[in-house]
Design a protein around this motif. Structure first.
Motif, mmCIF file in Angstrom:
data_model
loop_
_atom_site.group_PDB
_atom_site.id
_atom_site.type_symbol
_atom_site.label_atom_id
_atom_site.label_comp_id
_atom_site.label_asym_id
_atom_site.label_seq_id
_atom_site.Cartn_x
_atom_site.Cartn_y
_atom_site.Cartn_z
ATOM 1 N N PHE A 227 0.832 -1.199 0.000
ATOM 2 C CA PHE A 227 0.000 0.000 0.000
ATOM 3 C C PHE A 227 0.871 1.256 0.000
ATOM 4 O O PHE A 227 0.592 2.230 -0.691
ATOM 5 N N LEU B 33 -8.225 3.564 -2.743
ATOM 6 C CA LEU B 33 -9.087 2.473 -2.306
ATOM 7 C C LEU B 33 -10.507 2.964 -2.036
ATOM 8 O O LEU B 33 -10.718 3.968 -1.360
ATOM 9 N N VAL C 34 -14.247 1.376 -0.666
ATOM 10 C CA VAL C 34 -14.917 0.230 -0.054
ATOM 11 C C VAL C 34 -16.262 0.019 -0.723
ATOM 12 O O VAL C 34 -17.069 0.939 -0.840
ATOM 13 N N TYR D 136 -13.781 -4.330 -2.639
ATOM 14 C CA TYR D 136 -13.071 -3.068 -2.832
ATOM 15 C C TYR D 136 -12.841 -2.799 -4.311
ATOM 16 O O TYR D 136 -12.853 -3.698 -5.145
ATOM 17 N N ARG E 145 -8.727 -5.969 3.603
ATOM 18 C CA ARG E 145 -7.605 -5.281 2.954
ATOM 19 C C ARG E 145 -6.437 -6.228 2.707
ATOM 20 O O ARG E 145 -5.622 -6.000 1.803
ATOM 21 N N HIS E 146 -6.359 -7.280 3.511
ATOM 22 C CA HIS E 146 -5.318 -8.279 3.266
ATOM 23 C C HIS E 146 -5.502 -8.923 1.890
ATOM 24 O O HIS E 146 -4.528 -9.343 1.260
ATOM 25 N N ILE F 27 -6.471 -7.355 -0.751
ATOM 26 C CA ILE F 27 -5.878 -6.442 -1.727
ATOM 27 C C ILE F 27 -4.391 -6.756 -1.875
ATOM 28 O O ILE F 27 -3.855 -6.784 -2.997
ATOM 29 N N CYS F 28 -3.735 -7.018 -0.760
ATOM 30 C CA CYS F 28 -2.315 -7.411 -0.817
ATOM 31 C C CYS F 28 -2.144 -8.723 -1.571
ATOM 32 O O CYS F 28 -1.233 -8.874 -2.387
ATOM 33 N N ALA G 173 -12.277 -6.916 8.342
ATOM 34 C CA ALA G 173 -12.821 -6.977 6.983
ATOM 35 C C ALA G 173 -14.342 -6.986 6.996
ATOM 36 O O ALA G 173 -14.990 -6.257 6.230
ATOM 37 N N GLU H 182 -15.767 -3.616 8.129
ATOM 38 C CA GLU H 182 -15.581 -2.532 7.165
ATOM 39 C C GLU H 182 -16.545 -2.648 5.987
ATOM 40 O O GLU H 182 -17.108 -1.651 5.527
#
Length: 444
Positions: free
Chosen positions: A220, A230, A232, A237, A258-259, A261-262, A323, A326
């Motif tokens: 990020f 980003l 949501v 996402y 978000r993990h 996305i990684c 997650a 969110e």
């Protein structure tokens, strides 16, 4: 083991194997032509030319001792996986968290791009039943487990490291030993080959120093390949992908966290290295629904969403809770089954803090089947529940037996709630039972 067995069967090998109890996995392998046995017996190894054992099998197991007595070579799962990787252009995904999802993303992306890879995962994914698939191309994608140093038997052409955290401390003992194992894995990569590394993790970046192979960093905040802007969405996402300061385009994910996305960035890096056009990568990621037991949707009844997740480490628990909060913004009921006495003991303080974001927490007994572990004095699910209730989440209860949890949930859960079961044991059966109970009208 079942994913490797499936690949070997599809390669045309004769495969036999045993487990301590019947399962759908055994039935599936039998349907593919494997000779399967329930229970361990000396006769099960008759006619074998090689015996492959998992790390969970003790050396005094009767099938191992019989194989040795009869001159049959005994190799570990990691060793046979290493041989399969060495036979092709190997892509290995390792890291404490995110291995299964990332390797699944990469495998599915390659299938949809027409590359026909061999794939060996830790769990099932779309297009990869049983977590294994034999392809006709020269590319193989594998999940490289760091537990017990297994990944050190693998030498890939492309290595992905998603992160480094403390786990399997019963084997590694301390953080330094874990770091050294990852360093050894990466240092084995040849100069011409590629390491894809998560640049926002300081421990990963310690490994980066001094590597002789090519490197591509993602993250990020840091790296060559970045996720920016980003947004949501309801269940995922949208983000912009930037490579070397050049925007490639936007990617949409329908898996929360978000993990993920990684995990997607790591997959994008692999795809670009293999020459897959970005638009094909984007299309594949946009359809990716996750691997089995990775925030898997079990059912939705009476506006109650029931999910199951493999989270069994404090960081994974925190990431899953974050997650869901969110992307869904609903009351969250977490049911957690600790796995391994040693993990519960060695990461106890982190487990205690991990559930702070949940609205209700249900803890059950520690699962240890297949681990070879015996109970440790003072290490219990009830003790963990009491510590969580006292220190981080007062809305925590303990239910000793998993077969009582679904009944308990009927008195706790309300319409519009999310229920997520977590753990590396058999807690997913609770999610399925609870969904069935709801569908039956919560009948006794």
């Amino acid at each position: 083991m079942s994913s490797i067995a499936k690949v070997l069967l599809e390669m045309g090998c004769s495969v036999s194997g045993s487990d301590i109890s019947p399962s759908l996995r055994l039935e599936y392998l039998h349907s593919l032509g494997a000779s399967v046995y329930v229970g361990h017996d000396p006769s099960n190894v008759a006619g074998a030319s090689i015996a492959v054992v998992s790390a969970a099998i003790p050396p005094d197991n009767v099938e191992i001792t019989t194989a040795i007595q009869n001159g049959i070579p005994v190799v570990t799962r990691a060793e046979i996986l290493g041989k399969l990787v060495a036979s092709k252009f190997g892509i290995a995904v390792t890291g404490t968290h995110g291995k299964t999802t990332t390797s699944s993303m990469i495998g599915v992306m390659m299938i949809e791009a027409g590359l026909d890879p061999t794939i060996i995962l830790g769990e099932e994914a779309e297009h990869v039943p049983m977590g294994g698939r034999y392809g006709q191309s020269e590319v193989i994608v594998v999940e490289a487990d760091e537990a017990y140093g297994s990944f050190l038997k693998i030498k890939p052409r492309i290595a992905v490291v998603t992160n480094i955290d403390d786990d399997h401390l019963d084997y590694y003992k301390n953080s330094d030993s874990i770091n050294k194992a990852f360093a050894t894995f990466l240092q084995g990569i040849d100069d011409r080959d590629l390491a894809i590394l998560f640049a926002d993790d300081p421990r990963v970046m310690q490994m980066e120093k001094g590597l002789r192979c090519r490197k591509l960093l993602f993250g990020f905040e840091n790296g060559d390949l970045l996720a920016h802007n980003l947004v949501v969405r309801s269940r995922g996402y949208e983000f912009q992908v930037i490579l070397d300061k050049t925007p490639l385009g936007n990617v949409e994910l329908v898996v929360p966290g978000r993990h993920n996305i990684c995990n997607a960035l790591a997959s994008i890096a692999v795809g670009l290295e293999l020459g897959i056009p970005f638009q094909k990568i984007k299309a594949s990621l946009g359809k990716f629904r996750g691997a089995r037991r990775r925030l898997e949707l079990i059912g939705e009844v009476q506006n109650i969403l029931v999910l199951d997740d493999y989270a069994h480490h404090p960081l994974e628990i925190e990431a899953t809770i974050s997650a869901l909060k969110e992307t869904h913004k609903r009351r969250l009921v977490v049911v957690f089954q600790p796995q391994r006495f040693t993990r519960t003991q060695l990461l106890f303080d982190r487990f205690v803090k991990a559930f702070a974001g949940a609205d209700i927490v249900v803890i059950t007994d520690i699962y240890h089947r297949g681990t070879g572990e015996e109970p440790l004095p003072g290490v219990t699910g009830e003790g963990l529940a009491e510590a969580i209730k006292k220190n981080s989440n007062p809305r925590t209860i303990f239910v000793k037996n998993t077969d009582e949890i679904a009944r308990t949930l009927t008195g706790l859960v309300k319409s519009d709630d999310i229920v997520v079961t977590m753990g590396a044991g058999n807690i997913d059966s609770v999610a399925r039972e609870f969904v069935q109970r709801m569908r039956d009208g919560w009948k006794e």
